[in-house]
Design an enzyme around this catalytic site. Structure first.
Site, PDB file in Angstrom:
ATOM      1  N   SER A  63       0.829  -1.207   0.000  1.00 20.69           N
ATOM      2  CA  SER A  63       0.000   0.000   0.000  1.00 20.69           C
ATOM      3  C   SER A  63       0.862   1.255   0.000  1.00 20.69           C
ATOM      4  CB  SER A  63      -0.924   0.014   1.209  1.00 20.69           C
ATOM      5  OG  SER A  63      -0.154  -0.060   2.377  1.00 20.69           O
ATOM      6  N   LYS A  64       2.121   1.109   0.417  1.00 21.80           N
ATOM      7  CA  LYS A  64       2.995   2.278   0.469  1.00 21.80           C
ATOM      8  C   LYS A  64       3.973   2.257  -0.705  1.00 21.80           C
ATOM      9  CE  LYS A  64       2.452   2.916   5.354  1.00 21.80           C
ATOM     10  NZ  LYS A  64       2.113   1.666   6.010  1.00 21.80           N
ATOM     11  N   SER A  65       3.664   1.438  -1.712  1.00 20.27           N
ATOM     12  CA  SER A  65       4.627   1.247  -2.792  1.00 20.27           C
ATOM     13  C   SER A  65       3.991   1.582  -4.136  1.00 20.27           C
ATOM     14  CB  SER A  65       5.056  -0.219  -2.772  1.00 20.27           C
ATOM     15  OG  SER A  65       5.490  -0.609  -4.032  1.00 20.27           O
TER      16      SER A  65
END
Ligand code: GLU
Length: 288
Positions: A227-229
């Site tokens: 989700s942070k990529s």
């Protein structure tokens, strides 16, 4: 015996990606295998990270993937009064305090808050939990076994209401899991290190502690959570079976032959009896 009640609780920060599908499928399988309930909660307390329309999009994707939920879909943004009441109880009991320390002041202390610097004033103080000294919290995770954390040393006094007025995830999740009667929490291993904080809050608020299972995380080639990529492509709502099958393999499960005409709901139904939690791997997996 209390009925199993579990949940999937996405934050509406974008479309569901393979990592969220893994958490949805894992939590759903644990619940259905136990003959239990599976609820949905939209965790939209962080107004800054929220993407307009993402919650609706996530719900539509889950429905297209064949996931049927129990209970009403709960949205955290409608539950301010519950969080405020819990915070007041913690403040009244002396477990929480107003904190005027700035981020740079806390960073200068290694990022761990243990005492406020006297004399600081800011117009937008946060509210933190006063973590007692020697605060060791232990629990047994259904996948990862025995876990323990010294919250005072490893985390420090943590935020319950942020300086921008948003409720902190830790407070909202504990109040909701308690108010909704969740007996089991199955979620990604990125939250493993939040669980001791949540157990401490449950104890201070007189809430029961659910059973926990932390699923492996899907990470990109640099080890970052999807989700942070930037490599987190949304899952394809028009073609659920390949993504479900991929998530099933990521949960360490044995392939089974579904009929080529199977709908995703039929596939999910067939998966329940085949699901073996003891096969779930501990370590994070790189998305192929
Ligand atoms: N909302 C959190 C997330 O999307 C999950 C919280 C939880 O399952 O406790 O990462």
């Amino acid at each position: 015996m209390q009925t199993y009640r579990g949940r999937f609780a996405p934050s509406p920060t974008g479309p569901l990606h393979p990592g969220s599908l893994l958490a949805a499928l894992g939590s759903w399988l644990f619940a259905r295998r136990a003959g239990g309930e599976w609820w949905l909660r939209i965790e939209d307390v962080d107004r800054i990270r929220e993407v307009p329309g993402a919650a609706q999009d996530q719900l539509e994707t889950l429905a297209a993937f064949g996931f049927v939920h129990d209970g009403p879909v709960v949205c955290q943004r409608e539950r301010d009064a519950l969080y405020a009441a819990a915070l007041d109880r913690l403040l009244d009991a002396g477990h929480a305090f107003e904190c005027h320390c700035s981020r740079s002041v806390i960073e200068a202390q290694g990022g761990i808050h243990r005492a406020c610097i006297p004399g600081l004033r800011r117009p937008d103080p946060s509210i933190r939990l006063r973590v007692p000294d020697d605060c060791l919290v232990e629990f047994d995770d259904a996948i990862r076994g025995h876990q323990s954390q010294r919250i005072d040393r490893d985390v420090g006094d943590f935020v319950l209401r942020r300086s921008d007025g948003c409720w902190a995830y830790q407070l909202a999740v504990v109040v909701d899991d308690g108010a909704q009667g969740m007996t089991e929490v199955v979620r990604g291993a990125d939250l493993l290190d939040s669980t001791p904080r949540q157990i401490l809050l449950q104890q201070l608020l007189g809430l029961p502690t659910p059973a926990y299972a932390h699923l492996p995380l899907l990470v990109d080639a640099h080890g970052h959570k999807l989700s942070k990529s930037s490599s987190a492509h949304p899952i394809d709502r028009g073609n659920p079976l390949p993504a479900l099958h991929e998530a099933w393999l990521q949960l360490g499960q044995v392939t089974f032959a579904a009929s080529p005409q199977a709908t995703s709901q039929e596939w999910l139904h067939d998966a329940i009896a085949r699901f073996d939690p003891s096969r779930i791997p501990y370590s994070n997996m790189e998305l192929s």
